[in-house]
Design a protein around this motif. Structure first.
Motif, mmCIF file in Angstrom:
data_model
loop_
_atom_site.group_PDB
_atom_site.id
_atom_site.type_symbol
_atom_site.label_atom_id
_atom_site.label_comp_id
_atom_site.label_asym_id
_atom_site.label_seq_id
_atom_site.Cartn_x
_atom_site.Cartn_y
_atom_site.Cartn_z
ATOM 1 N N ASP A 408 0.881 -0.878 0.043
ATOM 2 C CA ASP A 408 -0.059 0.366 -0.159
ATOM 3 C C ASP A 408 1.113 1.902 0.097
ATOM 4 O O ASP A 408 1.918 1.294 0.475
ATOM 5 C CB ASP A 408 -0.844 -0.088 1.038
ATOM 6 N N LEU A 409 0.386 2.272 -0.395
ATOM 7 C CA LEU A 409 0.842 3.409 -0.884
ATOM 8 C C LEU A 409 0.471 4.197 0.022
ATOM 9 O O LEU A 409 -0.948 5.326 0.125
ATOM 10 C CB LEU A 409 1.417 4.007 -2.085
ATOM 11 N N TYR A 410 1.734 5.324 0.864
ATOM 12 C CA TYR A 410 1.555 6.023 1.492
ATOM 13 C C TYR A 410 2.424 7.970 1.329
ATOM 14 O O TYR A 410 3.811 7.312 0.414
ATOM 15 C CB TYR A 410 1.576 5.809 3.329
ATOM 16 N N ILE A 411 2.602 9.067 1.686
ATOM 17 C CA ILE A 411 2.632 10.114 1.351
ATOM 18 C C ILE A 411 4.268 10.221 1.996
ATOM 19 O O ILE A 411 4.503 10.450 1.737
ATOM 20 C CB ILE A 411 1.839 10.903 1.596
ATOM 21 N N CYS A 412 3.839 9.097 3.147
ATOM 22 C CA CYS A 412 5.159 9.681 4.137
ATOM 23 C C CYS A 412 5.570 9.006 4.723
ATOM 24 O O CYS A 412 4.547 8.056 5.488
ATOM 25 C CB CYS A 412 5.381 11.481 4.819
ATOM 26 N N GLU A 413 6.670 8.431 5.533
ATOM 27 C CA GLU A 413 6.637 6.919 6.022
ATOM 28 C C GLU A 413 6.547 8.127 7.929
ATOM 29 O O GLU A 413 6.833 7.136 9.066
ATOM 30 C CB GLU A 413 7.907 6.847 6.173
ATOM 31 N N ARG A 414 6.510 9.369 7.528
ATOM 32 C CA ARG A 414 6.907 10.454 9.512
ATOM 33 C C ARG A 414 4.690 10.392 9.503
ATOM 34 O O ARG A 414 4.614 11.296 10.733
ATOM 35 C CB ARG A 414 6.990 11.420 9.191
ATOM 36 N N VAL A 415 3.910 10.576 8.236
ATOM 37 C CA VAL A 415 2.562 11.114 8.686
ATOM 38 C C VAL A 415 1.916 9.905 9.746
ATOM 39 O O VAL A 415 0.995 10.567 10.021
ATOM 40 C CB VAL A 415 2.208 10.712 7.292
ATOM 41 N N GLY A 416 2.087 8.712 9.981
ATOM 42 C CA GLY A 416 1.446 7.873 10.824
ATOM 43 C C GLY A 416 0.480 7.466 10.079
ATOM 44 O O GLY A 416 -0.120 7.614 8.963
ATOM 45 N N ASN A 417 -0.830 7.318 10.617
ATOM 46 C CA ASN A 417 -2.199 6.495 10.130
ATOM 47 C C ASN A 417 -2.835 7.942 9.354
ATOM 48 O O ASN A 417 -3.294 9.376 9.466
ATOM 49 C CB ASN A 417 -3.192 6.577 11.596
ATOM 50 N N SER A 418 -2.679 7.709 7.920
ATOM 51 C CA SER A 418 -3.598 9.017 6.372
ATOM 52 C C SER A 418 -3.828 8.025 5.963
ATOM 53 O O SER A 418 -3.834 6.526 5.407
ATOM 54 C CB SER A 418 -1.849 9.526 7.036
ATOM 55 N N PRO A 419 -4.711 8.370 4.937
ATOM 56 C CA PRO A 419 -5.544 8.009 3.173
ATOM 57 C C PRO A 419 -4.451 6.755 3.039
ATOM 58 O O PRO A 419 -3.425 7.920 2.335
ATOM 59 C CB PRO A 419 -6.266 8.983 2.959
ATOM 60 N N SER A 420 -4.199 5.733 2.272
ATOM 61 C CA SER A 420 -3.574 5.135 0.952
ATOM 62 C C SER A 420 -4.218 6.516 0.284
ATOM 63 O O SER A 420 -4.919 6.687 -0.100
ATOM 64 C CB SER A 420 -3.979 4.033 1.369
ATOM 65 N N ILE A 421 -2.554 6.271 -0.856
ATOM 66 C CA ILE A 421 -3.142 6.970 -2.084
ATOM 67 C C ILE A 421 -2.987 5.619 -3.078
ATOM 68 O O ILE A 421 -2.464 5.925 -4.080
ATOM 69 C CB ILE A 421 -2.124 8.082 -2.555
ATOM 70 N N GLY A 422 -3.090 4.483 -2.844
ATOM 71 C CA GLY A 422 -2.917 3.639 -4.164
ATOM 72 C C GLY A 422 -1.736 2.191 -3.264
ATOM 73 O O GLY A 422 -1.766 2.123 -2.292
ATOM 74 N N ASN A 423 -1.976 0.948 -4.394
ATOM 75 C CA ASN A 423 -1.247 0.411 -4.451
ATOM 76 C C ASN A 423 -0.234 -0.341 -5.755
ATOM 77 O O ASN A 423 0.201 0.546 -6.171
ATOM 78 C CB ASN A 423 -1.884 -1.179 -3.962
ATOM 79 N N ILE A 424 1.358 -0.418 -4.748
ATOM 80 C CA ILE A 424 2.401 -0.604 -5.713
ATOM 81 C C ILE A 424 1.529 -1.284 -6.948
ATOM 82 O O ILE A 424 2.398 -0.919 -8.168
ATOM 83 C CB ILE A 424 3.454 -1.427 -5.128
ATOM 84 N N PHE A 425 0.965 -2.322 -7.145
ATOM 85 C CA PHE A 425 0.528 -2.918 -7.964
ATOM 86 C C PHE A 425 -0.549 -2.122 -9.482
ATOM 87 O O PHE A 425 -0.567 -2.550 -10.101
ATOM 88 C CB PHE A 425 0.139 -4.190 -7.528
ATOM 89 N N ASP A 426 -1.043 -1.728 -8.262
ATOM 90 C CA ASP A 426 -2.247 -0.960 -9.394
ATOM 91 C C ASP A 426 -2.154 0.251 -9.551
ATOM 92 O O ASP A 426 -2.244 0.959 -9.638
ATOM 93 C CB ASP A 426 -3.513 -0.823 -8.443
ATOM 94 N N GLY A 427 -0.779 1.187 -9.251
ATOM 95 C CA GLY A 427 -0.981 2.432 -9.542
ATOM 96 C C GLY A 427 -0.853 3.542 -8.637
ATOM 97 O O GLY A 427 -1.535 2.892 -7.515
ATOM 98 N N ILE A 428 -1.009 4.646 -8.680
ATOM 99 C CA ILE A 428 -0.791 6.102 -8.135
ATOM 100 C C ILE A 428 -2.388 5.982 -7.985
ATOM 101 O O ILE A 428 -3.182 6.464 -8.982
ATOM 102 C CB ILE A 428 -0.401 6.886 -7.974
ATOM 103 N N ASP A 429 -3.295 6.581 -7.260
ATOM 104 C CA ASP A 429 -4.679 7.111 -7.362
ATOM 105 C C ASP A 429 -5.016 8.497 -7.342
ATOM 106 O O ASP A 429 -4.659 9.020 -5.708
ATOM 107 C CB ASP A 429 -5.453 6.222 -6.042
ATOM 108 N N PHE A 430 -4.571 9.297 -7.865
ATOM 109 C CA PHE A 430 -5.103 11.163 -8.007
ATOM 110 C C PHE A 430 -5.706 11.326 -7.604
ATOM 111 O O PHE A 430 -5.727 12.120 -6.847
ATOM 112 C CB PHE A 430 -4.652 10.911 -9.812
ATOM 113 N N GLY A 431 -7.261 10.659 -7.798
ATOM 114 C CA GLY A 431 -8.315 11.159 -7.268
ATOM 115 C C GLY A 431 -8.077 10.893 -5.430
ATOM 116 O O GLY A 431 -8.246 11.857 -5.200
#
Length: 514
Positions: A408-431
């Motif tokens: 699963d993709l997140y914007i930063c390792e330091r942000v903590g619990n936060s919404p994912s922005i995609g999955n490495i197999f499916d790509g970035i969810d720009f929405g």
């Protein structure tokens, strides 16, 4: 400029005052020797003479001042006219009031930057750690982040993430290893480095990791020293009594002996390498000046450390130490009455020493240099800009991308619990990037930001402002008072150094800005 026009300027300021708009336009501050004004719109800092200070003080702090005649009771007309002329010439008190935060990268240029200017991949190799540090954000007692777990990243996830990096970076790429403790998966770390070097051989490639040092062996140290362009952040809090008070194994035993051995092995291996070591220390309760002296002395006396090594010392993350584990006197002082013991100690050290970088390593040099660089390189312009950036937020998905063990993709390792922005197999969810990290952040913070004098200097980012469901307005708001206090301290400190010891700022001519 005619006297009439100068009066128009003063009338404009009085209108801003009556409309409660004046205090967002800038901030007065003082060193021991001088008084200054920071202008929000232009970023300029102006030295105030006594007349200008008294006029400013009347405008900002005296509610009974409502007209030019009221001002003339404070100072004579000539001083007021001179002040009005300076305000007009320097284009002061003209900061635009924004309706949203804006950078090109967060809006029109977002997809291009994410797709073609991606910079840093962060791989969570494992959710496991062999320590249970008392202030760790992954502890079961802390709700800032996930708990430790037994999940390990697979080669398939690592490969997909590295392939993504190769496709979306330009000339430069950085790969960082994270955990848990990443050396628990040294096998995957090593595989990822070799694979990255293979498929990105044409890029300027760098690697980094953070380790608690306890698993470092001679073989591991020598391998890391041989990897081109690799840096290691070593987690070590200080002398044995400091280290062992928080950095412990799950059985309660302290980690000092193994950690210091690991650091020594790394220093020995890196001696003939161009790779870089740095140290990250956490200053945790109970706080005292003596404790800081002990930590500083400890690092100064480690003769095997390379000279000039960056030693960064910070407080534990707020909320990471449960209140039930703190006695009342151990609650951080800066949360009780806004006193900052680390800051007080650090600024006192600077006064006592002729330069920031001493012959011996210190725990304050890296932090002091960063503060001075940030103030020196702040936004400064002749005229105000109508755009205000996303505080200290980088462009999500472009500056860095955190891949957890599941992919699963997140914007930063330091942000903590936060919404994912995609999955490495499916790509970035720009929405999801646009909804959660652009629109929700801007909407959620603009009411406070648009009325804040420190809006251009604010380094607050996405950290601590999110839960898994999205932006948390109250969490963001809680950071504002401490952020403004910190910015004010930085402005005072920078200008005090410039007044009394300008030679200490010579390093700024060659400072690297990131």
């Amino acid at each position: 400029m005619s006297v009439l026009q100068q009066h128009v300027e003063i009338e404009r300021l009085l209108t801003l005052k009556s409309d409660h708009e004046l205090k967002r336009m800038g901030k007065m501050f003082a060193t021991n020797n001088n008084k200054y004004f920071y202008d929000t719109g232009t970023g300029k800092v102006l030295l105030l003479d006594q007349d200008s200070y008294e006029i400013m003080d009347a405008l900002f702090n005296r509610s009974e001042i409502k007209s030019i005649d009221d001002l003339k009771e404070v100072l004579n007309g000539r001083a007021i006219e001179k002040f009005g002329l300076a305000v007009a010439e320097e284009k002061l008190f003209r900061a635009f009031k924004p309706d949203k935060l804006y950078t090109l990268g967060h809006y029109e240029d977002l997809e291009r930057q994410v797709n073609s200017e991606f910079r840093q991949l962060i791989l969570e190799l494992t959710g496991r750690c062999n320590l249970r540090c008392g202030y760790c954000i992954y502890n079961e007692d802390c709700d800032l982040n996930r708990n430790f777990n037994d999940d390990d990243m697979t080669i398939e996830v690592a490969k997909a993430a590295i392939d993504y990096t190769a496709q979306h970076t330009k000339e430069k790429a950085a790969v960082t290893f994270y955990g848990g403790e990443p050396l628990l998966r040294f096998d995957l770390l090593k595989w990822s480095i070799e694979y990255s070097l293979d498929i990105m051989s044409g890029k300027a490639l760098s690697f980094s990791l953070t380790t608690n040092l306890t698993l470092v062996t001679k073989d591991i140290a020598e391998y890391l020293a041989a990897v081109p362009n690799l840096s290691v952040v070593c987690s070590l809090d200080g002398p044995e009594y400091v280290q062992n008070s928080y950095r412990k194994y799950s059985n309660g035993y302290g980690s000092f002996s193994k950690a210091i051995r690991g650091l020594e092995l790394l220093c020995e291996a890196f001696k003939n390498s161009r790779n870089v070591l740095s140290i990250n220390a956490v200053f945790a309760p109970p706080y005292s000046q003596q404790k800081l002296d002990d930590i500083n002395s400890f690092f100064q006396k480690l003769t095997f450390l390379p000279k000039g090594i960056d030693i960064n010392i910070t407080y534990a993350a707020k909320g990471s130490i449960p209140d039930t584990k703190l006695s009342i006197e151990e609650v951080p002082k800066d949360e009780q009455n806004m006193i900052n013991p680390l800051w007080d100690w650090m600024t006192d050290q600077i006064k006592q020493h002729p330069s920031i970088r001493e012959e011996e390593n210190t725990i304050y040099a890296a932090l002091v240099e960063k503060i001075l660089i940030d103030v020196e390189n702040r936004f400064v312009a002749d005229e105000p800009s109508e755009f205000y950036p996303f505080n200290g937020c980088c462009v999500p998905g472009a500056r860095r991308l955190y891949v957890n063990t599941k992919g699963d993709l997140y914007i930063c390792e330091r942000v903590g619990n936060s919404p994912s922005i995609g999955n490495i197999f499916d790509g970035i969810d720009f929405g999801r990037i646009h909804n959660f990290y652009v629109e929700d952040y801007s909407r959620g913070t603009i009411e406070n930001c648009k009325n804040c004098w420190a809006i251009r200097l604010c380094s607050t980012c996405y950290i601590d402002s999110y839960t898994e469901s999205g932006f948390h307005r109250e969490n963001k708001r809680k950071q504002c008072s401490s952020q403004k206090k910190s910015i004010l301290e930085d402005l005072v400190f920078y200008h005090a150094v410039r007044e009394t010891s300008p030679e200490k700022l010579e390093f700024l001519k060659n400072a690297r800005v990131f």
